[in-house]
Design a protein around this motif. Structure first.
Motif, PDB file in Angstrom:
ATOM      1  N   ALA A  31       0.874  -1.191   0.078  1.00  8.28           N
ATOM      2  CA  ALA A  31       0.117  -0.276   0.163  1.00  8.28           C
ATOM      3  C   ALA A  31       0.688   1.555   0.061  1.00  8.28           C
ATOM      4  CB  ALA A  31      -0.956  -0.176   1.583  1.00  8.28           C
ATOM      5  N   GLN A  32       1.813   1.017   1.056  1.00  5.77           N
ATOM      6  CA  GLN A  32       2.808   2.098   0.006  1.00  5.77           C
ATOM      7  C   GLN A  32       3.789   2.313  -0.508  1.00  5.77           C
ATOM      8  OE1 GLN A  32       5.955   2.212   4.165  1.00  5.77           O
ATOM      9  NE2 GLN A  32       4.092   1.327   5.646  1.00  5.77           N
ATOM     10  N   ILE A  33       4.157   1.105  -1.369  1.00  2.00           N
ATOM     11  CA  ILE A  33       4.691   1.667  -2.608  1.00  2.00           C
ATOM     12  C   ILE A  33       3.956   1.955  -3.508  1.00  2.00           C
ATOM     13  CG2 ILE A  33       4.985   0.220  -4.707  1.00  2.00           C
ATOM     14  CD1 ILE A  33       6.378  -1.980  -2.547  1.00  2.00           C
ATOM     15  N   SER A  34       1.849   1.963  -3.311  1.00  2.00           N
ATOM     16  CA  SER A  34       1.483   2.290  -4.650  1.00  2.00           C
ATOM     17  C   SER A  34       0.489   3.626  -4.492  1.00  2.00           C
ATOM     18  CB  SER A  34      -0.597   1.652  -4.236  1.00  2.00           C
ATOM     19  OG  SER A  34      -1.389   1.760  -4.312  1.00  2.00           O
ATOM     20  N   ASP A  35       0.526   3.602  -2.358  1.00  4.41           N
ATOM     21  CA  ASP A  35       0.641   5.486  -2.330  1.00  4.41           C
ATOM     22  C   ASP A  35       1.762   6.740  -3.085  1.00  4.41           C
ATOM     23  OD1 ASP A  35      -1.199   5.116  -0.656  1.00  4.41           O
ATOM     24  OD2 ASP A  35       0.003   5.031   0.388  1.00  4.41           O
ATOM     25  N   LEU A  36       2.683   5.540  -3.162  1.00  4.95           N
ATOM     26  CA  LEU A  36       3.744   6.263  -4.163  1.00  4.95           C
ATOM     27  C   LEU A  36       3.954   6.603  -5.334  1.00  4.95           C
ATOM     28  CD1 LEU A  36       7.079   4.835  -2.107  1.00  4.95           C
ATOM     29  CD2 LEU A  36       6.059   7.336  -1.489  1.00  4.95           C
ATOM     30  N   ASP A  37       3.134   5.990  -5.772  1.00 10.67           N
ATOM     31  CA  ASP A  37       2.945   5.657  -7.495  1.00 10.67           C
ATOM     32  C   ASP A  37       2.006   6.574  -7.658  1.00 10.67           C
ATOM     33  OD1 ASP A  37       4.822   3.655  -8.198  1.00 10.67           O
ATOM     34  OD2 ASP A  37       3.708   2.183  -7.564  1.00 10.67           O
ATOM     35  N   VAL A  38       1.273   6.671  -6.564  1.00 14.83           N
ATOM     36  CA  VAL A  38      -0.018   7.602  -6.358  1.00 14.83           C
ATOM     37  C   VAL A  38       0.687   9.286  -6.734  1.00 14.83           C
ATOM     38  CG1 VAL A  38      -2.581   8.667  -5.631  1.00 14.83           C
ATOM     39  CG2 VAL A  38      -2.283   6.506  -5.862  1.00 14.83           C
ATOM     40  N   ARG A  39       1.052   9.526  -5.657  1.00  9.44           N
ATOM     41  CA  ARG A  39       2.500  10.733  -5.559  1.00  9.44           C
ATOM     42  C   ARG A  39       3.780  10.685  -6.813  1.00  9.44           C
ATOM     43  NH1 ARG A  39       2.144  15.233  -5.263  1.00  9.44           N
ATOM     44  NH2 ARG A  39       3.418  16.223  -4.543  1.00  9.44           N
ATOM     45  N   LEU A  40       3.799   9.880  -7.822  1.00 14.09           N
ATOM     46  CA  LEU A  40       4.742  10.568  -8.788  1.00 14.09           C
ATOM     47  C   LEU A  40       3.416  10.645  -9.804  1.00 14.09           C
ATOM     48  CD1 LEU A  40       7.043   6.997  -8.918  1.00 14.09           C
ATOM     49  CD2 LEU A  40       7.144   9.549  -8.602  1.00 14.09           C
ATOM     50  N   ILE A 204       2.738  -9.371  -8.526  1.00 14.39           N
ATOM     51  CA  ILE A 204       1.232  -9.011  -8.859  1.00 14.39           C
ATOM     52  C   ILE A 204       1.272  -7.571  -8.992  1.00 14.39           C
ATOM     53  CG2 ILE A 204      -0.803  -9.595  -7.778  1.00 14.39           C
ATOM     54  CD1 ILE A 204       0.817 -12.150  -6.007  1.00 14.39           C
ATOM     55  N   TYR A 205       1.427  -6.861  -7.644  1.00 15.25           N
ATOM     56  CA  TYR A 205       0.849  -5.253  -8.431  1.00 15.25           C
ATOM     57  C   TYR A 205       1.009  -4.263  -9.508  1.00 15.25           C
ATOM     58  CZ  TYR A 205       1.221  -0.237  -6.801  1.00 15.25           C
ATOM     59  OH  TYR A 205       0.867   1.418  -7.030  1.00 15.25           O
ATOM     60  N   GLU A 206       2.751  -4.987  -9.875  1.00 22.13           N
ATOM     61  CA  GLU A 206       3.307  -4.034 -10.717  1.00 22.13           C
ATOM     62  C   GLU A 206       2.636  -4.730 -12.142  1.00 22.13           C
ATOM     63  OE1 GLU A 206       4.518  -1.787 -11.197  1.00 22.13           O
ATOM     64  OE2 GLU A 206       6.357  -1.399  -9.592  1.00 22.13           O
ATOM     65  N   GLY A 207       1.841  -5.677 -12.080  1.00 23.57           N
ATOM     66  CA  GLY A 207       1.350  -6.539 -13.132  1.00 23.57           C
ATOM     67  C   GLY A 207      -0.140  -5.846 -13.127  1.00 23.57           C
ATOM     68  N   ARG A 208      -0.624  -5.858 -12.286  1.00 21.69           N
ATOM     69  CA  ARG A 208      -1.922  -5.564 -12.170  1.00 21.69           C
ATOM     70  C   ARG A 208      -1.568  -3.595 -12.974  1.00 21.69           C
ATOM     71  NH1 ARG A 208      -6.231  -7.638  -8.535  1.00 21.69           N
ATOM     72  NH2 ARG A 208      -6.388 -10.086  -8.531  1.00 21.69           N
ATOM     73  N   THR A 215      -6.497   3.159 -13.880  1.00 19.54           N
ATOM     74  CA  THR A 215      -7.468   2.954 -12.626  1.00 19.54           C
ATOM     75  C   THR A 215      -6.913   2.382 -11.870  1.00 19.54           C
ATOM     76  OG1 THR A 215      -7.916   0.326 -13.511  1.00 19.54           O
ATOM     77  CG2 THR A 215      -9.335   2.923 -14.419  1.00 19.54           C
ATOM     78  N   PRO A 216      -6.343   2.931 -10.450  1.00 22.50           N
ATOM     79  CA  PRO A 216      -6.298   1.897  -9.260  1.00 22.50           C
ATOM     80  C   PRO A 216      -6.585   0.496  -8.927  1.00 22.50           C
ATOM     81  CG  PRO A 216      -8.190   3.412  -8.160  1.00 22.50           C
ATOM     82  CD  PRO A 216      -8.472   3.649  -9.889  1.00 22.50           C
ATOM     83  N   VAL A 217      -5.554   0.138  -8.629  1.00 20.36           N
ATOM     84  CA  VAL A 217      -5.202  -1.260  -8.545  1.00 20.36           C
ATOM     85  C   VAL A 217      -5.133  -1.450  -6.834  1.00 20.36           C
ATOM     86  CG1 VAL A 217      -3.791  -1.014 -10.432  1.00 20.36           C
ATOM     87  CG2 VAL A 217      -3.083  -0.974  -8.583  1.00 20.36           C
ATOM     88  N   LEU A 218      -5.279  -0.890  -5.992  1.00 21.75           N
ATOM     89  CA  LEU A 218      -4.858  -0.931  -5.055  1.00 21.75           C
ATOM     90  C   LEU A 218      -5.489  -0.564  -3.935  1.00 21.75           C
ATOM     91  CD1 LEU A 218      -2.350  -2.291  -3.267  1.00 21.75           C
ATOM     92  CD2 LEU A 218      -2.982  -0.226  -1.471  1.00 21.75           C
ATOM     93  N   GLY A 219      -6.988  -0.316  -2.827  1.00 20.61           N
ATOM     94  CA  GLY A 219      -7.541  -0.166  -1.250  1.00 20.61           C
ATOM     95  C   GLY A 219      -7.243  -0.012  -0.617  1.00 20.61           C
ATOM     96  N   ARG A 220      -7.561   0.526   0.306  1.00 19.40           N
ATOM     97  CA  ARG A 220      -7.642   0.365   1.351  1.00 19.40           C
ATOM     98  C   ARG A 220      -8.773   0.242   2.259  1.00 19.40           C
ATOM     99  NH1 ARG A 220      -2.758   3.693   2.319  1.00 19.40           N
ATOM    100  NH2 ARG A 220      -1.595   2.550   3.487  1.00 19.40           N
ATOM    101  N   LEU A 221      -9.088  -0.699   2.761  1.00 23.36           N
ATOM    102  CA  LEU A 221     -10.263  -0.747   3.181  1.00 23.36           C
ATOM    103  C   LEU A 221     -10.726  -0.494   4.607  1.00 23.36           C
ATOM    104  CD1 LEU A 221     -13.196  -2.897   2.742  1.00 23.36           C
ATOM    105  CD2 LEU A 221     -12.516  -4.268   4.882  1.00 23.36           C
ATOM    106  N   ILE A 222     -11.736   1.017   3.972  1.00 22.70           N
ATOM    107  CA  ILE A 222     -12.308   1.544   5.695  1.00 22.70           C
ATOM    108  C   ILE A 222     -13.275   1.394   5.982  1.00 22.70           C
ATOM    109  CG2 ILE A 222     -12.176   4.359   6.087  1.00 22.70           C
ATOM    110  CD1 ILE A 222     -10.242   4.477   3.631  1.00 22.70           C
ATOM    111  N   GLY A 223     -14.340   0.958   7.434  1.00 28.06           N
ATOM    112  CA  GLY A 223     -15.339   0.646   7.207  1.00 28.06           C
ATOM    113  C   GLY A 223     -15.399  -0.277   6.916  1.00 28.06           C
TER     114      GLY A 223
END
Length: 261
Positions: A31-40, A204-208, A215-223
């Motif tokens: 998730a932290q890697i994904s957050d950095l990709d969003v920032r990029l 797996i993450y990079e492939g997706r 489009t987002p490939v990873l999300g956090r379950l919030i509630g």
């Protein structure tokens, strides 16, 4: 689509924590890697959509219009100047002819009254023609004056626009440089996370991500809500996901994003 699976003993699952912090789970590292990709992506979007770029496009269009106006004026001015030079050359030719005839008229060897009369008549005709040409030159100069003034004003406007363009280009360059520095920092941080993350999970993450097309490939379950699509997960599915092993992959039933919980 069933989620990808990763062995529980994969390398990187025990990433070293920072001092005083608990070790991040393999999914949390992802998730932290994904957050950095969003920032990029945000950095790229910011640089591509700088307000200065729109300003620059406006100045570029303005310079194009000014250049078109300048081309028209330059053509008009060049035509008038060409005609003026032609008339001035004609005046010079007439003056030379009149001077030559004057020398002949007062030549001591000239004895024929008829020849003298012809030279005098020609001198008068040349004088009248010279006056006509000189009047034309004055008219051309009067036509040139406002055009030359307009061209000078246009030149000032072009210079001012070029200066504004240089200022905007400098601002864009500074923004791109700052973004480049930030991008390098984020990439360094991302590389460190990838080095400590589960390689299988990262694969797996990079492939997706490669096939997701933005489009987002990873999300956090919030509630009950998936942060990738912002939709609420049905309670039965929520219970199933939350009862999975913490390191087992799960997908959002709506968008298919990997869920970190």
């Amino acid at each position: 689509m069933p989620p990808d699976t990763v062995g529980s003993g994969a390398a990187g699952s025990d990433a070293a924590p920072r001092d005083g912090e608990p070790a991040a789970s393999p999914l949390e590292l992802l998730a932290q890697i994904s957050d950095l990709d969003v920032r990029l992506d945000q950095i790229t979007h910011h640089v591509q959509n700088l307000p200065e770029r729109e300003t620059r496009a406006g100045i570029e269009a303005e310079l194009g219009m000014l250049a078109s106006e300048a081309k028209v004026l330059d053509t008009q001015i060049a035509d008038l100047e060409r005609r003026q030079r032609r008339d001035e050359d004609e005046v010079a030719r007439i003056e030379s002819k009149r001077a030559h005839n004057s020398e002949r008229l007062y030549d001591s060897h000239l004895t024929s009254p008829k020849e003298a009369e012809a030279l005098t008549a020609e001198a008068d005709a040349l004088g009248r023609h010279q006056i006509e040409i000189e009047d034309q030159i004055l008219e051309l100069m009067e036509e040139l004056e406002p055009l030359s003034a307009a061209r000078a004003d246009l030149g000032r406007r072009q210079s001012e626009a070029s200066e504004r363009m240089a200022t905007v280009d400098a601002a864009i360059g500074a923004a791109e440089s700052a973004a480049g520095s930030e991008r390098d920092e984020v990439l360094d941080e991302r590389a460190a996370l990838v080095a400590s993350a589960d390689p299988a999970l990262v694969s797996i993450y990079e492939g997706r991500r490669a096939s997701a097309r933005g489009t987002p490939v990873l999300g956090r379950l919030i509630g009950l809500t998936c942060s990738a699509c912002h939709l609420e997960i049905p309670s039965v599915e929520y219970e199933r996901i939350t009862n999975l092993d913490p390191n087992e992959l799960a997908e959002c039933p709506h968008c298919g994003a990997l869920l970190v919980r």
